[in-house]
Design a protein around this motif. Structure first.
Motif, PDB file in Angstrom:
ATOM      1  N   HIS A 133     -31.110  -8.397  47.106  1.00 44.03           N
ATOM      2  CA  HIS A 133     -29.768  -8.180  47.667  1.00 44.03           C
ATOM      3  C   HIS A 133     -29.031  -9.508  47.836  1.00 44.03           C
ATOM      4  O   HIS A 133     -27.862  -9.644  47.443  1.00 44.03           O
ATOM      5  N   PHE A 134     -29.706 -10.493  48.397  1.00 48.01           N
ATOM      6  CA  PHE A 134     -29.078 -11.790  48.623  1.00 48.01           C
ATOM      7  C   PHE A 134     -28.737 -12.468  47.304  1.00 48.01           C
ATOM      8  O   PHE A 134     -27.707 -13.148  47.190  1.00 48.01           O
ATOM      9  N   ALA A 135     -29.609 -12.298  46.301  1.00 47.44           N
ATOM     10  CA  ALA A 135     -29.338 -12.912  44.989  1.00 47.44           C
ATOM     11  C   ALA A 135     -28.052 -12.358  44.391  1.00 47.44           C
ATOM     12  O   ALA A 135     -27.246 -13.106  43.820  1.00 47.44           O
ATOM     13  N   LYS A 136     -27.825 -11.047  44.543  1.00 48.73           N
ATOM     14  CA  LYS A 136     -26.595 -10.447  44.018  1.00 48.73           C
ATOM     15  C   LYS A 136     -25.368 -10.967  44.766  1.00 48.73           C
ATOM     16  O   LYS A 136     -24.314 -11.204  44.157  1.00 48.73           O
ATOM     17  N   GLU A 137     -25.507 -11.149  46.066  1.00 51.84           N
ATOM     18  CA  GLU A 137     -24.377 -11.692  46.822  1.00 51.84           C
ATOM     19  C   GLU A 137     -24.109 -13.143  46.429  1.00 51.84           C
ATOM     20  O   GLU A 137     -22.961 -13.538  46.210  1.00 51.84           O
ATOM     21  N   GLU A 138     -25.166 -13.937  46.341  1.00 48.44           N
ATOM     22  CA  GLU A 138     -25.016 -15.365  46.082  1.00 48.44           C
ATOM     23  C   GLU A 138     -24.523 -15.656  44.664  1.00 48.44           C
ATOM     24  O   GLU A 138     -23.746 -16.594  44.455  1.00 48.44           O
ATOM     25  N   ASN A 139     -24.963 -14.860  43.704  1.00 46.16           N
ATOM     26  CA  ASN A 139     -24.667 -15.157  42.303  1.00 46.16           C
ATOM     27  C   ASN A 139     -23.487 -14.377  41.731  1.00 46.16           C
ATOM     28  O   ASN A 139     -22.923 -14.791  40.714  1.00 46.16           O
ATOM     29  N   VAL A 140     -23.125 -13.279  42.363  1.00 46.64           N
ATOM     30  CA  VAL A 140     -22.066 -12.433  41.808  1.00 46.64           C
ATOM     31  C   VAL A 140     -20.896 -12.274  42.786  1.00 46.64           C
ATOM     32  O   VAL A 140     -19.759 -12.650  42.487  1.00 46.64           O
ATOM     33  N   LEU A 141     -21.173 -11.720  43.949  1.00 41.53           N
ATOM     34  CA  LEU A 141     -20.092 -11.304  44.842  1.00 41.53           C
ATOM     35  C   LEU A 141     -19.439 -12.470  45.570  1.00 41.53           C
ATOM     36  O   LEU A 141     -18.211 -12.595  45.592  1.00 41.53           O
ATOM     37  N   PHE A 142     -20.250 -13.329  46.186  1.00 40.39           N
ATOM     38  CA  PHE A 142     -19.662 -14.404  46.978  1.00 40.39           C
ATOM     39  C   PHE A 142     -18.871 -15.405  46.147  1.00 40.39           C
ATOM     40  O   PHE A 142     -17.813 -15.883  46.609  1.00 40.39           O
ATOM     41  N   PRO A 160     -10.145 -13.171  36.553  1.00 46.06           N
ATOM     42  CA  PRO A 160     -10.692 -11.824  36.349  1.00 46.06           C
ATOM     43  C   PRO A 160     -12.169 -11.751  36.763  1.00 46.06           C
ATOM     44  O   PRO A 160     -12.923 -12.712  36.583  1.00 46.06           O
ATOM     45  N   PHE A 161     -12.527 -10.613  37.301  1.00 51.22           N
ATOM     46  CA  PHE A 161     -13.890 -10.371  37.782  1.00 51.22           C
ATOM     47  C   PHE A 161     -14.513  -9.322  36.881  1.00 51.22           C
ATOM     48  O   PHE A 161     -13.907  -8.270  36.626  1.00 51.22           O
ATOM     49  N   HIS A 162     -15.740  -9.576  36.409  1.00 49.50           N
ATOM     50  CA  HIS A 162     -16.330  -8.677  35.410  1.00 49.50           C
ATOM     51  C   HIS A 162     -16.595  -7.278  35.964  1.00 49.50           C
ATOM     52  O   HIS A 162     -16.745  -6.319  35.200  1.00 49.50           O
ATOM     53  N   CYS A 163     -16.631  -7.132  37.302  1.00 51.20           N
ATOM     54  CA  CYS A 163     -16.808  -5.806  37.906  1.00 51.20           C
ATOM     55  C   CYS A 163     -15.477  -5.089  38.107  1.00 51.20           C
ATOM     56  O   CYS A 163     -15.461  -3.957  38.612  1.00 51.20           O
ATOM     57  N   ILE A 170     -19.135  -4.230  46.517  1.00 49.37           N
ATOM     58  CA  ILE A 170     -19.185  -4.105  47.973  1.00 49.37           C
ATOM     59  C   ILE A 170     -19.746  -2.748  48.361  1.00 49.37           C
ATOM     60  O   ILE A 170     -20.574  -2.646  49.286  1.00 49.37           O
ATOM     61  N   ARG A 171     -19.337  -1.704  47.667  1.00 48.39           N
ATOM     62  CA  ARG A 171     -19.855  -0.368  47.964  1.00 48.39           C
ATOM     63  C   ARG A 171     -21.380  -0.344  47.820  1.00 48.39           C
ATOM     64  O   ARG A 171     -22.090   0.228  48.650  1.00 48.39           O
ATOM     65  N   GLN A 172     -21.890  -0.989  46.772  1.00 48.21           N
ATOM     66  CA  GLN A 172     -23.333  -1.044  46.571  1.00 48.21           C
ATOM     67  C   GLN A 172     -24.012  -1.870  47.660  1.00 48.21           C
ATOM     68  O   GLN A 172     -25.076  -1.494  48.162  1.00 48.21           O
ATOM     69  N   MET A 173     -23.402  -2.983  48.037  1.00 47.01           N
ATOM     70  CA  MET A 173     -23.987  -3.809  49.090  1.00 47.01           C
ATOM     71  C   MET A 173     -24.079  -3.037  50.408  1.00 47.01           C
ATOM     72  O   MET A 173     -25.074  -3.143  51.131  1.00 47.01           O
ATOM     73  N   MET A 174     -23.078  -2.235  50.698  1.00 43.81           N
ATOM     74  CA  MET A 174     -23.086  -1.481  51.949  1.00 43.81           C
ATOM     75  C   MET A 174     -24.139  -0.373  51.922  1.00 43.81           C
ATOM     76  O   MET A 174     -24.778  -0.092  52.943  1.00 43.81           O
ATOM     77  N   LEU A 175     -24.352   0.232  50.765  1.00 49.18           N
ATOM     78  CA  LEU A 175     -25.436   1.209  50.644  1.00 49.18           C
ATOM     79  C   LEU A 175     -26.785   0.537  50.878  1.00 49.18           C
ATOM     80  O   LEU A 175     -27.669   1.100  51.544  1.00 49.18           O
TER      81      LEU A 175
END
Length: 240
Positions: A133-142, A160-163, A170-175
């Motif tokens: 989870h943290f890797a996705k935040e650190e490398n993609v979202l943040f 532009p953001f690839h997502c 964010i929806r996935q992070m909250m789940l």
């Protein structure tokens, strides 16, 4: 405290406005973290409390005294810095040691306290999920959050953001926050609220102290993201 608090407000928004309220909710057993979308009325029903009594406590400065930072006044990029440097960094530095301690206590006391074996498995599984989870935040979202913030400051469109929109990850992070919160609630129940039995050794007590602190920190982390960082950046992206 604000005179505008009502039982129809969510407990997550109440804590986001003043994180000192989290301490009161902790004492009352109200889940302001992964069920922060519950209204105060709904949250009180779950723990058999009168919401009017809780509102009175929320308006009592003695009940809500504390030194929590005024997170609601912080700029969004500073909130992300805080999450990275306090919560993510502490996890990366210390979770292996905590898991070793849990394994040690389970191996010594698991025969008399079989719940320790399930605690060990739950903690190990949660830490593995959190690492991903943290890797996705650190490398993609943040990184995109920082780009959105910088673009907003410079009055230009964000790259532009690839997502597409940050709303999707964010929806996935909250789940994933919900899953993690449920796991740690189970750990809390299995450990009898992190209370060490009479035959527990010093390592057993230390384990419970550290697990309890980890969960408290995790609640702050999730509350900051769910109630301040995520909605703040969705709004900022839409403004851009």
């Amino acid at each position: 405290m604000s005179n505008e608090l009502t039982k129809n407000m969510t407990v997550g928004s109440m804590v986001a406005e003043d994180f000192n309220r989290a301490q009161l909710f902790e004492r009352l057993g109200i889940d302001y973290c992964c069920h922060g979308s519950d209204t105060l009325d709904e949250a009180c029903k779950k723990v058999n409390l009168n919401p009017d009594d809780v509102l009175a406590k929320l308006d009592d400065k003695k009940e809500v005294a504390g030194g929590a930072p005024d997170f609601a006044s912080w700029p969004l990029d500073l909130l992300v810095d805080y999450v990275l440097k306090k919560h993510h960094r502490n996890f990366h530095l210390h979770h292996d040691d905590l898991l070793q301690l849990v394994n040690k206590v389970a191996s010594v006391h698991g025969g008399r306290h079989p719940e320790l074996l399930e605690i060990r498995d739950q903690v190990a599984a949660s830490f593995e999920e959190l690492d991903d989870h943290f890797a996705k935040e650190e490398n993609v979202l943040f990184p995109q959050f920082y780009e959105i913030y910088k673009a907003h400051e410079e009055n230009r469109p964000a790259a532009p953001f690839h997502c597409g929109s940050v709303a999707y990850p964010i929806r996935q992070m909250m789940l994933e926050h919900d899953t993690t919160g449920d796991a740690w609630q189970q750990i809390t129940e299995l450990s009898h609220n992190f209370v060490t039995p009479d035959d527990g050794c010093a390592s057993y007590r230390l384990m419970n102290q550290q697990l309890k602190q980890f969960f408290l920190d995790l609640k702050e982390h999730i509350s900051l993201e769910n109630n301040l960082i995520f909605p703040g950046f969705i709004n900022m992206e839409q403004q851009g």
